[in-house]
Each structure stands twice: as C-alpha cells, then as structure tokens.
Motif scaffolding. Structure first.
Motif, short mmCIF file in Angstrom:
data_model
loop_
_atom_site.label_atom_id
_atom_site.label_comp_id
_atom_site.label_asym_id
_atom_site.label_seq_id
_atom_site.Cartn_x
_atom_site.Cartn_y
_atom_site.Cartn_z
N GLN A 116 0.72 -1.31 -2.39
CA GLN A 116 0.04 -0.89 -3.88
C GLN A 116 -0.86 -0.10 -3.48
O GLN A 116 -1.27 0.67 -4.52
N MET A 117 -1.42 0.34 -2.36
CA MET A 117 -2.20 1.65 -2.18
C MET A 117 -1.45 2.96 -2.21
O MET A 117 -2.08 3.81 -2.84
N ALA A 118 -0.05 3.03 -1.96
CA ALA A 118 0.65 4.25 -2.29
C ALA A 118 0.78 4.24 -3.84
O ALA A 118 0.67 5.49 -4.10
N TYR A 119 0.93 3.41 -4.58
CA TYR A 119 0.99 3.43 -6.04
C TYR A 119 -0.26 4.01 -6.66
O TYR A 119 -0.31 4.63 -7.51
N SER A 120 -1.42 3.46 -5.92
CA SER A 120 -2.69 3.93 -6.24
C SER A 120 -2.87 5.25 -6.06
O SER A 120 -3.44 6.05 -6.93
N TYR A 121 -2.54 5.73 -4.85
CA TYR A 121 -2.45 7.36 -4.63
C TYR A 121 -1.85 8.20 -5.77
O TYR A 121 -2.17 9.30 -6.19
N GLY A 138 4.02 -7.18 -2.60
CA GLY A 138 2.84 -7.03 -2.52
C GLY A 138 2.32 -5.97 -3.72
O GLY A 138 1.11 -5.58 -4.09
N ALA A 139 3.38 -5.08 -4.30
CA ALA A 139 3.10 -4.16 -5.29
C ALA A 139 4.22 -4.27 -6.39
O ALA A 139 5.48 -4.99 -5.91
N GLN A 175 -2.99 -3.11 -11.88
CA GLN A 175 -1.71 -3.13 -11.39
C GLN A 175 -0.95 -4.37 -11.52
O GLN A 175 0.43 -4.60 -11.49
N HIS A 176 -1.52 -5.39 -11.84
CA HIS A 176 -0.77 -6.84 -11.48
C HIS A 176 -0.96 -7.35 -13.05
O HIS A 176 -0.56 -8.58 -13.33
N SER A 177 -1.45 -6.51 -14.06
CA SER A 177 -1.37 -7.17 -15.45
C SER A 177 -0.48 -6.19 -16.31
O SER A 177 -0.61 -5.28 -16.93
N LEU A 178 0.67 -6.95 -16.75
CA LEU A 178 1.86 -6.18 -17.55
C LEU A 178 1.28 -5.92 -18.95
O LEU A 178 1.38 -4.65 -19.36
N PRO A 179 0.18 -6.85 -19.56
CA PRO A 179 0.05 -6.38 -20.78
C PRO A 179 -1.24 -5.03 -20.88
O PRO A 179 -1.13 -4.19 -21.40
N SER A 205 3.32 1.85 3.15
CA SER A 205 4.11 0.80 2.98
C SER A 205 3.99 -0.59 3.59
O SER A 205 3.30 -0.71 4.34
N ALA A 206 4.10 -1.75 2.70
CA ALA A 206 3.88 -3.13 3.29
C ALA A 206 4.95 -3.39 4.25
O ALA A 206 6.09 -3.22 4.31
N ALA A 207 4.14 -4.06 5.31
CA ALA A 207 5.02 -4.46 6.43
C ALA A 207 6.23 -5.61 5.92
O ALA A 207 7.26 -5.11 6.41
#
Length: 501
Positions: A441-446, A305-306, A364-368, A431-433
C-alpha cells in the motif's frame, strides 16, 4: 476573397468515400485497441512471470517504438506514399501480435509487444490520407470521426481485454488483436489501396540520425530500471546512463544544424511553445500512467494488503466510465480554451487532476471514493492535453502547424515510456512480505503522490506561460491548420490518444 456563401458546396459523399473513411477508422481503432488490452492484462502477466521487474518493458518498449514510428513514418509517407507506409505499419503490428501470442518467455513477449507499438503511426498517416483525398471543407469533420475511433478502441480494449484474460488467458489478447489487425489490413488494402500519394519534391531528411532519441531513451530507461538493484556506482548503470546523455546531445546538435530535420527542435526556442511542450512531457511522466497504475491497483489481490482484488473484467468495466468521461471532456476542454485561454485551462485541469490522484491516495480501500478520484483525474488530464495542444497551435508559425503538433505527439509517447519506468521503480520500493513481491500500500501511495506532484508542476509552468491570445485567434489558427501548404513533416498531427491513460 469569396465569402463562405459564394463558395461552391463540397461534392456529395460517394459510397467509395464512406468506405475509405470506414477502413481508416478501423485502422485507427486497431492502435488503441491493442495497447489498452496489454494494460488490462499487465497484472496477470506480471503474476505469470513472478512479478519480474522487466515485465514493465511490455509497455515501455511499445511506447518507444510508437514514438519512433510517429517521428519516422510520417516522413516516409511523404516520400514513398502514405497508404503504402500505413499498410506496412499495420503489417508489422500484426506480426508483433502473433509473435507475442506464441511467446513462451518474457523476452519474446516484449519483442512482440514492441512491434505492436508501430501502430502508433497509424493515426498520423490516416489523418494525412484524409487531408489528401477529401475536400478542405470536410477534413475537420472526418478528422473528428477518426479521433473518436481512438476512444472506441480504448473502451473496446478495456472490456474485451478484461474478459479474454479472465475467460481464456493473457495469450488470447494477442490472438484477437492479431486477427483484428489482419482484418483491418485487408480492409485498407481493398478500399484505400496503394497509390502514388507521396508529396511532390519531398525534401531530404536524415531519418536514421533523426530517430536516435529512441535508443537513447531506451538506454536511459534501462539504467533507471537497474538503479535500485545494482546501485548508481555500478558500471552497468553508469555506462548506459552516460551513453544516453551523450547520444541525446549529439542528436540535438544534429537536429538543430540540419536544414530539414526530422524533429525540428528550433521550435523550442519560443517560450510560448517550449512551456506547453514541457507540460505535455510532465503529463506523460505522470497522469498518463493512469491505465497502467490503476489496472494493477484494482486487480491486486486483497490478501496482499493493497488494491481491491477485482477481476480483469471488472477492472476493465471500472475504467470504462473514465474513458467515456474523457471523450466528453475533450470537446468541452476545447470550448473552455476558447473562452478562458489555454493558460487558465491548463492550470485548472492540472489542479483538478492532482486533486483526483490525492483522493485515490487517501481512500485506497474505498471503491466509491476511488471511482470519484478516477473520474476527476481521468477527465481533467485530457483537458490538460487539449489546452497544451491548443497553446502550441496558437504559437506555431503558420507554415509549421502540423509539424509543431507532431512534435508534441513524439514528446508525449516518449515521456509516457519514461514515466512507466519511474512508476515501476516506485512500485518496487516497497512490497508486503505475504504478497510474493507485489507492491505494498505504501508503494502505491508513493506513485499516487508522485503523479499529484507532476500535476502541481504543470500548474507552476502554466503560470509562467505568456497570456493567451483571444479566442478568435485560436479558432483561426486551428482552421488554418487545414489550409496551409504542407511543410516537410505535415503528416505529423497531434495524437490525442492518451496512451497510458
């Protein structure tokens, strides 16, 4: 004083001169080549050890040793001979590579990678050898050539490291780096040799007490790492945390009282120097975590999910343009400092770096779009380092320029190590279950937001810096650096390599 036209032209370079420069360049490439390959392999190594939180010590331990080596080995080179200490440092790094290659457990792997960190002292020693063996007129050019080796090593580490991890496995990066280290040692021993190049009348320095900052940082980082698991009230957290503070106080007190300290903290009494140093510390805590954070993010499987699910090879290729952009931004940043002043460029660079990280956080989901954010923050944060270093050179006393620059190198390496642990703690908050312990994804946002906040603090600190002096004075102080008599720690030059970037 004779004009430039009346001065005799420097002697022509001989084959021997070029061979010495090539051997030193090879040694400098080694230091960034090793570290960058470790960054590239981190996601794979983390999965191999079930996402154990201690995996981050592969980076932290190496950076702590690097900071200690920068502070210690320059002084040892003054006393015992710079080429001799250079060979010893390279030898320790080579041994560390093969220890890590043969590792069957995480503790052995951390020990090996920590020993690799001694390569952090290669650049200051190589620069000192260039300053000593070549004419003053040629030193700036040769220093520039050596610094370019850092970028070459970083790009090679990203590409070769990613390929090796995907094709053979993470052990292979240590075999390759150890083999390259052995080849570089042979080249330096054969061409540069070991000669009596120690400084005459070197002053006594209490070196062991001078590097007490390193174990203090290690104790503090251990406490930070275990804070979430054990809690603040646990004696296993309190004891190393309070012990680190006590050692820091005793170390600072000793360095301030010592006549010839290893790290002269008296330089921090000037606001014009203390604030740029603080900017470098914040840069190490935040934006210089670039390669660690983005290597993990780019390679994290999509099923969690991230992340973007790239292979180690593709992630390495994705980071190459950022390194190339940084190589271009470095001289451009120096030119901007001459035109606008260090204070203005610091604020501009920090603002653009923060915007780059916010773009990554928002897409976070767009490589460009992530590539856009990476290019922006990856090039702008190098401009921050150039501007802060220039501000330090402007404010430093004429006979302490090399030492002042070296102190910035120590701060950078130490704070990158601390920042690595902060990032690890933030990534562990969520962390995702279904991810098996991988960050959500939230951890990376932090993490992305945390880095953007450190950039905002740099803008604020730069605002309170004294107005920059004229560009002519900047050029004059940079030139004077190569002409002043050596101070006690003159082998400690600013290390422009961005470990963790």
């Amino acid at each position: 004083m004779r004009s430039a036209a009346d001065r005799p032209a420097p002697r022509r370079l001989t084959v021997r001169d070029l061979a010495v420069l090539s051997a030193l360049l090879m040694a400098d490439i080694l230091s960034t080549f090793e570290l960058t390959m470790v960054y590239t392999a981190m996601p794979t190594i983390s999965r191999a050890f079930d996402h154990a939180s201690d995996v981050v010590w592969l980076v932290t331990a190496g950076l702590l040793v690097s900071a200690t080596a920068c502070a210690l080995c320059g002084r040892l080179g003054d006393i015992y001979g710079r080429s001799r200490i250079l060979l010893i440092v390279m030898g320790i790094s080579c041994v560390g590579s093969f220890i890590a290659a043969l590792a069957t457990g995480l503790p052995q792997l951390i020990v090996g990678t920590a020993l690799q960190g001694s390569a952090g002292a290669i650049l200051p020693l190589a620069l000192a050898i260039v300053r000593e063996r070549f004419s003053t007129e040629r030193v700036p050019l040769f220093v520039g050539i050596l610094l370019s080796g850092s970028m070459v090593g970083a790009v090679a580490g990203l590409v070769i490291g990613g390929y090796l991890v995907d094709a053979i496995g993470w052990h292979s990066i240590y075999i390759v780096s150890g083999s390259f280290a052995a080849t570089a040692i042979l080249a330096v021993a054969t061409v540069v040799g070991v000669r009596s190049d120690a400084a005459v009348g070197a002053q006594h320095t209490a070196m062991l007490r001078g590097v007490l900052f390193a174990p203090a940082i290690a104790m503090l980082l251990f406490a930070i790492t275990k804070l979430r698991e054990w809690g603040l009230a646990d004696p296993r957290v309190l004891a190393p945390g309070l012990g680190a503070i006590l050692i820091f106080v005793l170390w600072a007190r000793h360095q301030l009282r010592e006549e010839h300290p290893l790290i002269d903290l008296r330089l921090l009494r000037r606001r014009s120097m203390a604030l740029p140093y603080l900017c470098i510390c914040l840069l190490g805590l935040g934006a210089m975590q670039h390669t660690l954070v983005l290597s993990m993010f780019l390679q994290q499987p999509l099923a969690t999910g991230a992340g973007l699910g790239l292979s180690a090879t593709l992630a390495g290729y994705a980071l190459v343009p950022v390194r190339i952009g940084g190589a271009v931004a470095s001289p451009f940043g120096g030119s901007l400092v001459q035109k606008l002043g260090a204070r203005t460029v610091l604020m501009l660079g920090a603002g653009l770096t923060g915007i780059g990280w916010l773009i990554i956080a928002a897409f976070q989901h767009s490589l460009p779009m992530i590539m856009v954010g990476m290019m922006l923050e990856g090039t702008a944060h190098i401009v921050i380092y150039v501007a802060a270093s220039s501000a330090i050179l402007q404010a430093a006393p004429n006979d302490r320029v090399g030492e002042a620059a070296g102190l910035g190198s120590v701060f950078r390496a130490a704070m990158v190590a601390v920042g690595t642990q902060f990032v690890a703690v933030l990534l562990a908050t969520s962390s995702a279950a279904e991810s098996g312990g991988a960050p959500s994804q939230m951890a990376y946002s932090y993490v992305f937001t945390y880095v953007a906040v450190t950039c905002g603090l740099i803008v604020l600190i730069a605002w309170f810096m004294p107005p920059s002096i004229q560009a002519a004075a900047i050029s004059d102080s940079s030139t004077r650096k190569f002409k002043e008599p050596r101070a006690a720690n003159s082998t400690q030059y600013a290390d422009p390599r961005i470990e963790g970037s």
